[in-house]
Design an enzyme around this catalytic site. Structure first.
Site, PDB file in Angstrom:
ATOM      1  N   LYS A   1     -28.271   8.413-105.629  1.00  0.00           N
ATOM      2  CA  LYS A   1     -27.098   9.079-105.051  1.00  0.00           C
ATOM      3  C   LYS A   1     -25.865   8.207-105.253  1.00  0.00           C
ATOM      4  O   LYS A   1     -25.855   7.031-104.906  1.00  0.00           O
ATOM      5  CB  LYS A   1     -27.308   9.364-103.562  1.00  0.00           C
ATOM      6  CG  LYS A   1     -26.159  10.141-102.932  1.00  0.00           C
ATOM      7  CD  LYS A   1     -26.510  10.610-101.533  1.00  0.00           C
ATOM      8  CE  LYS A   1     -25.345  11.331-100.860  1.00  0.00           C
ATOM      9  NZ  LYS A   1     -24.929  12.540-101.597  1.00  0.00           N
TER      10      LYS A   1
ATOM     11  N   HIS B   1     -30.254   7.481 -98.327  1.00  0.00           N
ATOM     12  CA  HIS B   1     -30.568   8.387 -99.429  1.00  0.00           C
ATOM     13  C   HIS B   1     -31.235   7.618-100.567  1.00  0.00           C
ATOM     14  O   HIS B   1     -31.253   6.387-100.566  1.00  0.00           O
ATOM     15  CB  HIS B   1     -29.297   9.062 -99.962  1.00  0.00           C
ATOM     16  CG  HIS B   1     -28.768  10.146 -99.079  1.00  0.00           C
ATOM     17  ND1 HIS B   1     -27.956   9.876 -97.999  1.00  0.00           N
ATOM     18  CD2 HIS B   1     -28.929  11.496 -99.106  1.00  0.00           C
ATOM     19  CE1 HIS B   1     -27.640  11.013 -97.403  1.00  0.00           C
ATOM     20  NE2 HIS B   1     -28.218  12.004 -98.053  1.00  0.00           N
TER      21      HIS B   1
END
Length: 235
Positions: free
Chosen positions: A142, A138
């Site tokens: 995040k 990600h």
């Protein structure tokens, strides 16, 4: 629907955009500047909304769930990383006869991916020469790692396979979200991959969940009711 949006970051903004395109109305936005408001104050603000959608931060989920429960407003929780508070959230929602639906990932494609991964793991159950693994990547902003989706994949694959699958995580750049389930042996390797091209799938799934939860009572996990949601939404 008359929507309340809790959290007005990238996901909250996208939910608002899709909601408008679908004919829904955002009547309340709550963000970081509302963090110090009391439960009573938030509950009063929420009254009149049909449903709330929460894409905020993990630390605020308990308070948001309680405010919604007190107001009699069902809530969709798309925020991840709050599972350590799950029992308390469930208790509060149940005590107030409220409604909450949560999920590690509201993407329709990911829900299908869960089912493909489960079937693959079941096929490998008796093939001990294959080791399962899970990889996820990600964007660098995040906060939780592994992702909620990866943790759910670990649970799904492990339960079907009968043995644990390790999870590895990467946080870098602007990766929107990639999850890979693999089965590796000395002879070969098989991988299944889901790649999110944007966050739109998450927002669309959250709106599906919001439509479904209105009028219901209880605490639901999105994956467990996904098939029912699809049936309800079919023309």
């Amino acid at each position: 629907m008359k929507l309340a949006l809790i959290g007005h970051g990238a996901m909250g903004q996208l939910v608002a955009k899709l909601a408008g395109e679908q004919g829904h109305q955002v009547v309340l936005r709550l963000d970081i500047e509302d963090a110090n408001r009391s439960i009573e104050d938030l509950s009063n603000a929420l009254r009149g909304c049909d449903v709330a959608i929460d894409f905020s931060v993990a630390d605020s989920v308990l308070k948001s769930a309680e405010a919604c429960a007190c107001a009699g407003v069902p809530i969709v929780v798309g925020t991840t990383g709050w599972q350590s508070q799950f029992d308390e959230v469930q208790r509060i929602v149940t005590e107030h006869n409220g409604a909450l639906i949560y999920g590690a990932n509201f993407s329709v494609g990911v829900q299908v991916f869960y089912r493909i991964a489960a079937r693959a793991a079941d096929l490998f159950r008796d093939l001990e020469s294959y080791d399962a693994f899970i990889e996820e990547a990600h964007h660098k902003r995040k906060r939780d790692a592994p992702s909620g989706t990866a943790l759910q994949l670990r649970e799904i694959v492990g339960s079907q396979l009968g043995r644990e699958a390790p999870v590895s995580s990467t946080r870098a750049g602007y990766i929107p979200g990639t999850h890979r389930v693999g089965f590796d042996s000395a002879a070969d390797q098989i991988t299944l991959t889901h790649t999110a091209r944007s966050r739109e799938g998450f927002a669309a799934g959250a709106l599906l969940a919001a439509q479904w939860i209105v009028g219901r009572k209880g605490v639901f996990e999105f994956s467990s009711v996904f098939d029912e949601i699809l049936v309800d939404e079919a023309p």
